[in-house]
Design an enzyme around this catalytic site. Structure first.
Site, PDB file in Angstrom:
ATOM      1  N   TRP A 191       0.829  -1.219   0.000  1.00 52.88           N
ATOM      2  CA  TRP A 191       0.000   0.000   0.000  1.00 52.88           C
ATOM      3  C   TRP A 191       0.854   1.255   0.000  1.00 52.88           C
ATOM      4  CZ3 TRP A 191      -4.342  -0.087  -2.184  1.00 52.88           C
ATOM      5  CH2 TRP A 191      -5.199  -1.198  -2.084  1.00 52.88           C
TER       6      TRP A 191
ATOM      7  N   ASP B  18      -1.654   6.437   6.667  1.00 47.03           N
ATOM      8  CA  ASP B  18      -2.730   5.625   6.085  1.00 47.03           C
ATOM      9  C   ASP B  18      -3.103   4.559   7.111  1.00 47.03           C
ATOM     10  OD1 ASP B  18      -4.375   3.895   4.760  1.00 47.03           O
ATOM     11  OD2 ASP B  18      -3.030   3.542   3.054  1.00 47.03           O
TER      12      ASP B  18
ATOM     13  N   LYS C 120     -12.552  -1.767   6.221  1.00 47.77           N
ATOM     14  CA  LYS C 120     -11.787  -2.725   7.024  1.00 47.77           C
ATOM     15  C   LYS C 120     -12.213  -2.676   8.479  1.00 47.77           C
ATOM     16  CE  LYS C 120      -8.737  -2.719   3.353  1.00 47.77           C
ATOM     17  NZ  LYS C 120      -7.911  -1.868   2.523  1.00 47.77           N
TER      18      LYS C 120
HETATM   19  C1  PLP Z   1      -7.391  -1.306   1.543  1.00 45.47           C
HETATM   20  C2  PLP Z   1      -6.316  -0.301   1.702  1.00 45.47           C
HETATM   21  C3  PLP Z   1      -6.196   0.798   0.831  1.00 45.47           C
HETATM   22  C4  PLP Z   1      -7.120   1.006  -0.350  1.00 45.47           C
HETATM   23  O1  PLP Z   1      -8.378   1.315   0.075  1.00 45.47           O
HETATM   24  P1  PLP Z   1      -9.554   1.697  -0.957  1.00 45.47           P
HETATM   25  O2  PLP Z   1     -10.580   2.264  -0.019  1.00 45.47           O
HETATM   26  O3  PLP Z   1      -9.957   0.444  -1.632  1.00 45.47           O
HETATM   27  O4  PLP Z   1      -9.029   2.710  -1.904  1.00 45.47           O
HETATM   28  C5  PLP Z   1      -5.184   1.696   1.060  1.00 45.47           C
HETATM   29  N1  PLP Z   1      -4.328   1.545   2.092  1.00 45.47           N
HETATM   30  C6  PLP Z   1      -4.410   0.492   2.936  1.00 45.47           C
HETATM   31  C7  PLP Z   1      -3.434   0.380   4.056  1.00 45.47           C
HETATM   32  C8  PLP Z   1      -5.408  -0.456   2.767  1.00 45.47           C
HETATM   33  O5  PLP Z   1      -5.494  -1.491   3.615  1.00 45.47           O
END
Ligand code: PLP
Length: 360
Positions: A102, A172, A196
């Site tokens: 990511w 993030d 998540k």
């Molecule tokens: C799932 C995830 C993303 C992407 O998320 P989207 O909402 O699908 O754009 C980005 N960073 C991390 C750490 C993730 O787990």
């Protein structure tokens, strides 16, 4: 009704209690005669839902008053662009830690807008650790320093908050937000896709310090401007109302469970149970440096990859689903976010022991 333990990395489980409340309120929200999904986002009913959700999130995370909380769309992936567009200001340099899939994506997007200095990880082949802090190359002139505290795909979690002096830290938190307390005041900006650890897909939470808002690049699309979203309380256009409502129910559920300290205790215990089961067996292995093992995403492999398919098939029969690892890593991955009950982890650990025995 029969529900499985769903180990998906995302969209992931939502607490059953929350689903029950949503079901009861689905067609008629608290006597309004409407579903939340049918309400005007500017009406007093939805405004009260939105305000309560924000207040509860602020309470849960102890978000200081000089931070805005935004409820946006476009997923965490849109933030990969919004962050440089809004936060570079008069600079053209940004720091990024490279710790997994990511952060790699975040870097690729940032490079479209800025020079990117890779703080650490440029020489790593397999992302199963975080390079020692003594090797990091931080740039004091960077507009911000971005990192990914929990790499969802590799299962690498970095709990310590880096020390970057006056450079704002951007994190993030998509796969670890609300899993344990964090000190929001140490960050310039935090963002997370909801699917998540918050609720259904379609909502992205951004928590941003006031002084970082309002210096956007000229050509930035209006929808990508934090200031526009902040001034309009995330209602410049129609926000993801139903997802926002479900997120609010999840925040309320977390408060009732004792908040983030209580969640941290449960999450650590769940993760320990699973790592212990993996470590004590020669049949299962987790490739991550034990200092950086994620509480949320636990990848593991079987000693004999030929058994992967039957492991997955039999797990499914036992009500344990979506355990297949990410295609880039292989093997298995168990995502055990807040909404995964401890009994789900116990059931997985028991299944793993049984499966191993049956191969002997
Ligand atoms: C799932 C995830 C993303 C992407 O998320 P989207 O909402 O699908 O754009 C980005 N960073 C991390 C750490 C993730 O787990």
């Amino acid at each position: 009704m029969s529900r499985v333990f769903n180990f998906s990395a995302g969209p992931a489980m939502v607490p059953e209690e929350v689903l029950q409340i949503a079901k009861e309120e689905l067609a008629d929200w608290r006597g309004s005669g409407m579903s939340v999904m049918e309400m005007s986002h500017r009406g007093k009913e939805f405004m009260s839902i939105a305000e309560q959700a924000e207040a509860d999130l602020r309470e849960l995370m102890a978000i200081p008053d000089n931070y805005k909380v935004l409820f946006l769309q476009g997923g965490a992936s849109s933030q990969f662009a919004m962050i440089p567009l809004n936060l570079l200001r008069d600079k053209n340099q940004a720091d990024y830690m490279l710790t997994g899939s990511w952060s790699k994506k975040a870097i690729a997007e940032a490079k479209r807008y800025s020079e990117v200095n890779i703080v650490c990880g440029a020489d790593i082949e397999k992302f199963n650790t975080v390079p020692d802090v003594s090797t990091w190359k931080l740039n004091a002139n960077a507009a911000y320093m971005h990192y990914t505290p929990n790499e969802t795909i590799e299962g690498v979690e970095f709990d310590a908050i880096p020390d970057c002096g006056d450079v704002p830290i951007v994190a993030d938190l998509s796969s670890t937000i609300l899993s344990r307390p964090i000190d929001v005041s140490k960050f310039g900006l935090i963002y997370a896709g909801a699917q998540k650890n918050i609720g259904p897909a379609g909502l992205t939470v951004v928590i941003v310090r006031d002084d970082l808002i309002g210096q956007v690049r000229e050509s930035t699309p209006t929808m990508f401007n934090y200031e526009v979203m902040a001034v309009n309380e995330s209602m410049y256009n129609t926000p993801p109302t139903y997802t926002w409502y479900i997120a609010g129910l999840v925040f309320d559920w977390l408060k009732r469970r004792g908040g983030l300290s209580a969640m941290a205790e449960i999450n650590e215990r769940k993760a320990q149970k699973l790592y212990n089961a993996i470590d004590k067996s020669d049949f299962y292995a987790n490739p991550v440096d034990p200092r950086y093992r994620s509480w949320m995403n636990v990848p593991f492999t079987l000693a004999n990859a030929d058994l992967d398919a039957s492991f997955l098939e039999q797990a499914k029969q036992a009500g344990l689903t979506t355990l297949k690892g990410h295609r880039s890593v292989g093997g298995m991955r168990a995502s055990i976010y807040n909404a995964m009950p401890e009994e789900g982890v116990d059931a997985l650990v028991n299944f793993m022991a049984d499966f191993e025995k049956r191969q002997a």
